[in-house]
Design a protein around this motif. Structure first.
Motif, mmCIF file in Angstrom:
data_model
loop_
_atom_site.group_PDB
_atom_site.id
_atom_site.type_symbol
_atom_site.label_atom_id
_atom_site.label_comp_id
_atom_site.label_asym_id
_atom_site.label_seq_id
_atom_site.Cartn_x
_atom_site.Cartn_y
_atom_site.Cartn_z
ATOM 1 N N TYR A 267 6.880 -5.308 20.263
ATOM 2 C CA TYR A 267 6.300 -3.966 20.244
ATOM 3 C C TYR A 267 7.054 -3.148 19.191
ATOM 4 O O TYR A 267 8.262 -2.922 19.314
ATOM 5 C CB TYR A 267 6.395 -3.310 21.628
ATOM 6 N N PHE A 268 6.320 -2.709 18.141
ATOM 7 C CA PHE A 268 6.900 -1.958 17.035
ATOM 8 C C PHE A 268 6.348 -0.533 17.045
ATOM 9 O O PHE A 268 5.306 -0.237 17.653
ATOM 10 C CB PHE A 268 6.540 -2.610 15.693
ATOM 11 N N TYR A 269 7.058 0.348 16.316
ATOM 12 C CA TYR A 269 6.546 1.704 16.105
ATOM 13 C C TYR A 269 7.054 2.211 14.764
ATOM 14 O O TYR A 269 8.099 1.786 14.255
ATOM 15 C CB TYR A 269 6.960 2.647 17.237
ATOM 16 N N GLY A 270 6.297 3.078 14.202
ATOM 17 C CA GLY A 270 6.672 3.744 12.956
ATOM 18 C C GLY A 270 6.221 5.197 12.992
ATOM 19 O O GLY A 270 5.382 5.580 13.821
ATOM 20 N N GLN B 40 12.640 -3.563 10.302
ATOM 21 C CA GLN B 40 13.477 -2.365 10.238
ATOM 22 C C GLN B 40 13.806 -2.002 8.795
ATOM 23 O O GLN B 40 13.927 -0.816 8.461
ATOM 24 C CB GLN B 40 14.759 -2.593 11.037
ATOM 25 N N SER B 41 13.954 -3.008 7.937
ATOM 26 C CA SER B 41 14.231 -2.711 6.529
ATOM 27 C C SER B 41 13.052 -2.021 5.847
ATOM 28 O O SER B 41 13.199 -1.434 4.781
ATOM 29 C CB SER B 41 14.569 -4.007 5.785
ATOM 30 N N ASN B 42 11.876 -2.091 6.474
ATOM 31 C CA ASN B 42 10.685 -1.406 5.959
ATOM 32 C C ASN B 42 10.319 -0.202 6.829
ATOM 33 O O ASN B 42 9.156 0.218 6.862
ATOM 34 C CB ASN B 42 9.510 -2.385 5.888
ATOM 35 N N TYR B 43 11.291 0.316 7.578
ATOM 36 C CA TYR B 43 11.149 1.537 8.385
ATOM 37 C C TYR B 43 10.186 1.362 9.556
ATOM 38 O O TYR B 43 9.577 2.333 10.034
ATOM 39 C CB TYR B 43 10.702 2.725 7.519
ATOM 40 N N ILE B 44 10.002 0.144 10.035
ATOM 41 C CA ILE B 44 9.202 -0.119 11.231
ATOM 42 C C ILE B 44 10.161 -0.652 12.291
ATOM 43 O O ILE B 44 10.777 -1.702 12.108
ATOM 44 C CB ILE B 44 8.083 -1.141 10.951
ATOM 45 N N GLN B 45 10.296 0.088 13.382
ATOM 46 C CA GLN B 45 11.292 -0.225 14.402
ATOM 47 C C GLN B 45 10.669 -1.048 15.535
ATOM 48 O O GLN B 45 9.483 -0.916 15.821
ATOM 49 C CB GLN B 45 11.892 1.067 14.976
ATOM 50 N N CYS B 46 11.505 -1.876 16.169
ATOM 51 C CA CYS B 46 11.078 -2.677 17.320
ATOM 52 C C CYS B 46 11.699 -2.088 18.580
ATOM 53 O O CYS B 46 12.922 -1.895 18.641
ATOM 54 C CB CYS B 46 11.505 -4.132 17.148
ATOM 55 N N ILE B 47 10.859 -1.840 19.576
ATOM 56 C CA ILE B 47 11.369 -1.251 20.814
ATOM 57 C C ILE B 47 11.506 -2.284 21.924
ATOM 58 O O ILE B 47 12.275 -2.110 22.857
ATOM 59 C CB ILE B 47 10.469 -0.092 21.280
ATOM 60 N N ALA B 48 10.769 -3.408 21.836
ATOM 61 C CA ALA B 48 10.874 -4.452 22.864
ATOM 62 C C ALA B 48 10.346 -5.751 22.289
ATOM 63 O O ALA B 48 9.452 -5.756 21.449
ATOM 64 C CB ALA B 48 10.083 -4.082 24.119
ATOM 65 N N PRO C 176 0.827 -1.212 0.000
ATOM 66 C CA PRO C 176 0.000 0.000 0.000
ATOM 67 C C PRO C 176 0.858 1.258 0.000
ATOM 68 O O PRO C 176 2.037 1.223 0.358
ATOM 69 C CB PRO C 176 -0.792 -0.133 1.301
ATOM 70 N N ALA C 177 0.231 2.338 -0.376
ATOM 71 C CA ALA C 177 0.953 3.613 -0.502
ATOM 72 C C ALA C 177 0.862 4.384 0.805
ATOM 73 O O ALA C 177 -0.140 5.035 1.082
ATOM 74 C CB ALA C 177 0.383 4.427 -1.651
ATOM 75 N N LEU C 178 1.874 4.294 1.667
ATOM 76 C CA LEU C 178 1.998 5.116 2.864
ATOM 77 C C LEU C 178 3.482 5.246 3.152
ATOM 78 O O LEU C 178 4.173 4.254 3.377
ATOM 79 C CB LEU C 178 1.280 4.488 4.070
ATOM 80 N N ALA C 179 3.973 6.460 3.106
ATOM 81 C CA ALA C 179 5.399 6.703 3.295
ATOM 82 C C ALA C 179 5.701 6.833 4.779
ATOM 83 O O ALA C 179 4.999 7.550 5.510
ATOM 84 C CB ALA C 179 5.821 7.955 2.544
ATOM 85 N N LEU C 180 6.761 6.147 5.230
ATOM 86 C CA LEU C 180 7.180 6.203 6.623
ATOM 87 C C LEU C 180 8.548 6.847 6.728
ATOM 88 O O LEU C 180 9.364 6.780 5.803
ATOM 89 C CB LEU C 180 7.246 4.797 7.225
ATOM 90 N N ASN C 181 8.785 7.481 7.861
ATOM 91 C CA ASN C 181 10.079 8.085 8.156
ATOM 92 C C ASN C 181 11.117 6.972 8.266
ATOM 93 O O ASN C 181 10.924 5.990 8.980
ATOM 94 C CB ASN C 181 9.981 8.874 9.469
ATOM 95 N N SER C 182 12.227 7.112 7.573
ATOM 96 C CA SER C 182 13.238 6.049 7.555
ATOM 97 C C SER C 182 14.030 5.978 8.849
ATOM 98 O O SER C 182 14.613 4.950 9.158
ATOM 99 C CB SER C 182 14.201 6.262 6.377
ATOM 100 N N LYS C 183 14.046 7.053 9.646
ATOM 101 C CA LYS C 183 14.816 7.062 10.891
ATOM 102 C C LYS C 183 13.990 7.670 12.023
ATOM 103 O O LYS C 183 14.283 8.751 12.531
ATOM 104 C CB LYS C 183 16.117 7.844 10.721
#
Length: 841
Positions: free
Chosen positions: A787-790, A768-776, A717-724
């Motif tokens: 637990y992820f965040y974007g 992470q390669s898709n700009y979704i980070q894991c915090i725990a 789908p078309a939704l741009a996420l912050n890479s960092k």
């Protein structure tokens, strides 16, 4: 219209106090009666005291009347004294400041001329249990131990133990244990002696953990002079006191055989006592004293048999059960000595189910060549009992006897007759027993299979019965003509079978049948492996995967593993070790015998229940856990505090330990089961990519399986996420608690993705390669929690995700919270798309 006249107020009865108004009224009445010298003043006080006690029983706070109750206690009426002491004892603990008001009148009553009032006052004084008042207890207790009344001395002896629990230092400084010991050895009253013994044992046992002198004092209680002194007076003691003395005697270590015989002669008549507790305590003394004397020990068994059998038939069902539990323990240690009394353990119509079950166990234990026929005949009568649990137990008892005997001809015939009964539970239990019999007596296979082959699997509903039938179909498929076709029919109904146990047996049975009758079982084996690999139960999936890879490696090796030449089972494993049985025997005449477990299984922490599950996200902890806090797989529970581990403190598969090394938190299987091959993936998911290994194609062709082409993956789908994106754990936890839930749904993982989760870090790197980070993250197979965040590109809005993955079912539970609700659905679609691609790269 005239107003309605108010209804008159109902007067409160003593049994239904009205509350504050009632307490005020009682207070006023008590104040009026405090100094009254009228002839009927005591009767009036009794009525008011009864109302006070009634209010107190109903839960109304009547502490406001404490002073008035104390003033009214100045009387010689014993009934009033008892009610006043009851009131004071209840409110003194909750209101220690008011308890000080009672000291004067209680100390005065301890010097009263009436010994009953002296004893009641001393008991109430010791029952206050207010630490600040212990200094007022020493003098009344010391005086009470020397009181001319036996009742007062008896109360003082127990009061010394109460004082120890309030203040051990005060009790020891006052030298009360020494006074108790002197009183125990000199007092003419048996109950006083018993109370002194009880208090001394309690005090010195608790004190032994802190003082060696206390240990020596306990040894003096177990010395010959003390033990023989108490045993010579045992007829004067109450039943409760006799049990205490007998428990003391059971721990006595005699110096020679003469002392053993002297004690047994003293206690011989206690075996005829009407109280079951005294009889059991006496038996414990006899058994423990003669442990080193084999011949005498067997004579003791013969001697105690008659009193125990008498108690079984004379008391209540509860007493009978308790005595039977002790008899069962003795039977297990010496079954031959009780074999002639087997009729005493026949079930009576009026026996409760728990008594019947225990009797069946005892009949099983004492069966031998001389009584087997009579016992089995009796047990067969119970098989048609209206009490289904007892009918089941009777069939199991027949099977256990058959496994113990050498000549089982008649017993096998009886068991096979059970299969002709039109009762599902009888058939199920009998099939389980026939399976065990065939494992021990393979020579009976032709007779048993001839009868078992006529049973339809559709008529068996219980999982254990169906599993036993499937085992026989696989084990003796060469002797059962319809075995491949029956198994094929069961495989066709795989999805309808709810029991994992049945599916596991079906996998193994089809494999065995394939090695014995390949042409007829080829198709069924392919369908079984395909169904097993797609099964959501982890054990079933793993076994199917194991069998598939064995066949892929070498069918000859697979046959040696799955269907090796078997030897007859000589002895079936006992559920209890001999060590545990010895521990239970050492704790004879205790609850350990009734529960059939030693006491340490109830008191030691490692034997207590597992951790409770917690769903509270407020307890979210982010940070590395020390290795010693990691819960083992056997005790693992889904608890947030145990489940979440910071990704920043973890390496690929491990957590840094205290010595600097890395300790793995995920236990991956061996290489044989580490990941799925493309062939296995194709069996589970026909839409996955094809493979080219010639061996895999040959095996799948043999099993009648094909591998279709894979469809193209859906476009992202078309939704741009912050890479960092940057978000610290504390802020994540705060946002998670504040934001409302946007989406909660379940999605599926690909089989490759579920297999790749053997290393959870691979999922974290993929996201992470898709700009979704894991915090725990954390967990143990098959459950993992992440637990992820974007963050939306060009905006400050964050998306928070809780992802709980079960690798056994290849399912993921998602909870998504978003600061920008308008794009929450787009992020959910993006997250699921990224998750579905996990394992394909």
């Amino acid at each position: 219209m005239a107003p309605t006249a108010p209804s008159p107020a109902k007067s409160a009865s003593p049994s239904q106090p009205s509350g504050k108004s009632e307490v005020s009224d009682l207070k006023q009445q008590l104040r009026q009666l405090a100094g009254s010298r009228a002839p009927d003043a005591d009767d009036q006080r009794r009525d008011v005291f009864k109302r006070v006690i009634s209010c107190m029983t109903a839960g109304i706070d009547v502490s406001a009347a404490f002073g008035e109750m104390v003033l009214c206690s100045a009387t010689s009426d014993v009934v009033l004294k008892k009610m006043c002491y009851l009131y004071v004892g209840v409110h003194a603990r909750a209101h220690p400041d008011l308890a000080l008001l009672t000291i004067n009148f209680l100390q005065r009553d301890c010097r009263d001329q009436d010994p009953t009032i002296r004893g009641l006052a001393l008991r109430s004084l010791c029952s206050l249990r207010v630490p600040n008042l212990v200094e007022y207890l020493v003098t009344p207790l010391t005086t009470g131990l020397k009181d001319p009344s036996a009742y007062v001395r008896m109360v003082a002896a127990v009061g010394a133990a109460k004082l120890y629990h309030i203040s051990a230092t005060t009790c020891l400084d006052a030298d009360l244990p020494a006074a108790l010991k002197a009183l125990m050895l000199s007092d003419p009253d048996a109950q006083v002696v018993a109370n002194c013994l009880h208090s001394l044992l309690e005090i010195w046992t608790l004190e032994a953990a802190n003082s060696e002198a206390a240990g020596r004092e306990i040894e003096t209680l177990y010395s010959k002079p003390v033990v023989f002194y108490l045993l010579n007076k045992i007829k004067e003691f109450s039943e409760w006191a006799q049990c205490h003395v007998l428990e003391l005697a059971s721990k006595f270590l005699p110096s020679d055989n003469n002392e053993i015989f002297d004690i047994m002669n003293l206690l011989e008549d206690r075996l005829q006592h009407a109280n079951g507790a005294v009889v059991l305590a006496t038996i414990k003394v006899f058994l423990h004293l003669t442990m080193s004397m084999t011949d005498v020990h067997q004579q003791v068994y013969e001697r105690i048999k008659a009193p125990l059998l008498t108690l079984v038939g004379a008391g209540s069902p509860e007493q009978s059960y308790s005595v039977l539990c002790h008899l069962h323990l003795l039977v297990m240690r010496a079954p031959m000595l009780f074999s002639s009394d087997y009729k005493s353990f026949y079930c009576q119509f009026s026996d409760p189910s728990y008594v019947k079950k225990l009797k069946l166990e005892m009949l099983t234990a004492i069966a031998n060549e001389s009584n087997t026929y009579e016992i089995v005949t009796e047990l067969c009568e119970y098989a048609g009992n209206v009490d289904v649990p007892i009918a089941r137990e009777s069939i199991r008892a027949v099977g256990k006897i058959a496994l113990q005997q050498y000549d089982v001809n008649a017993i096998v015939d009886r068991l096979l007759q059970f299969l002709e009964m039109d009762k599902d539970y009888v058939t199920a239990e009998t099939l389980v027993l026939v399976k065990d019999l065939l494992r021990k007596y393979p020579q009976w296979s032709h007779d048993c299979i001839a009868v078992v082959g006529n049973i339809s699997s559709q008529n068996i509903q219980e999982p254990k019965g169906k599993a036993a039938l499937i085992w026989m179909l696989g084990e003796y498929s060469q002797d059962m003509y319809d075995a491949p076709y029956v198994l094929e029919n069961l495989v066709d109904n795989w999805d309808e079978e709810q029991s994992p146990e049945v599916r596991l047996h079906l996998l193994t049975a089809v494999m065995k049948c394939f090695f014995k009758r390949p042409p007829e079982t080829q198709k069924a084996l392919g369908a079984t492996l395909a169904a097993g690999l797609a099964d959501t139960h982890q054990d079933v999936h793993d076994r199917a995967l194991f069998y598939y890879r064995l066949l892929q490696y070498d069918p000859a090796v697979a046959e040696r593993v799955v269907n090796p030449p078997k030897q007859a089972v000589s002895v079936f494993a006992d559920t209890q070790s001999s060590e545990i049985k010895d521990r239970i025997f050492d704790e004879f005449n205790s609850l350990s015998v009734v529960y059939q477990k030693p006491s340490y299984m109830f008191t030691d922490k490692e034997h207590r229940g597992t951790f409770e599950y917690s769903e509270d996200l407020a307890n979210l902890t982010v940070g590395a856990e020390a290795p010693e806090t990691v819960i083992s797989a056997q005790r693992y529970q889904e608890n947030d505090n145990d489940l979440l581990l910071s990704t920043s403190d973890k390496e690929d598969n491990g957590i840094r330990s205290s010595n600097g090394s890395y300790t793995s938190t995920y236990n991956a299987p061996s290489d044989l089961l580490s990941s799925q091959t493309p062939a296995e993936t194709a069996l589970i998911n026909p839409g996955s990519s094809t493979y080219s290994t010639q061996t895999n194609f040959s095996l799948d062709d043999l099993l009648g399986l094909g591998v279709p082409d894979a469809p193209a993956p859906p476009p992202p789908p078309a939704l741009a996420l912050n890479s960092k994106p940057v978000l610290d754990p504390a802020t994540f936890q705060k946002k998670w608690g504040q934001l409302a839930l946007s989406f909660s749904q379940e999605c599926s993982l690909s089989p490759q993705g579920a297999a790749s989760l053997m290393n959870p870090q691979s999922l974290i790197r993929h996201m992470q390669s898709n700009y979704i980070q894991c915090i725990a993250s954390g967990g143990q197979p098959p459950n993992y929690k992440f637990y992820f965040y974007g963050q939306k590109a060009g905006a400050a809005a964050f998306y928070l995700v809780e992802c709980i993955v079960n690798t056994a079912s290849a399912k993921a539970q998602l909870k998504i919270k978003a600061e920008d609700g308008t794009t929450a659905e787009a992020f959910s679609t993006l997250f699921q798309s990224v998750l579905s691609q996990f394992g394909h790269s």
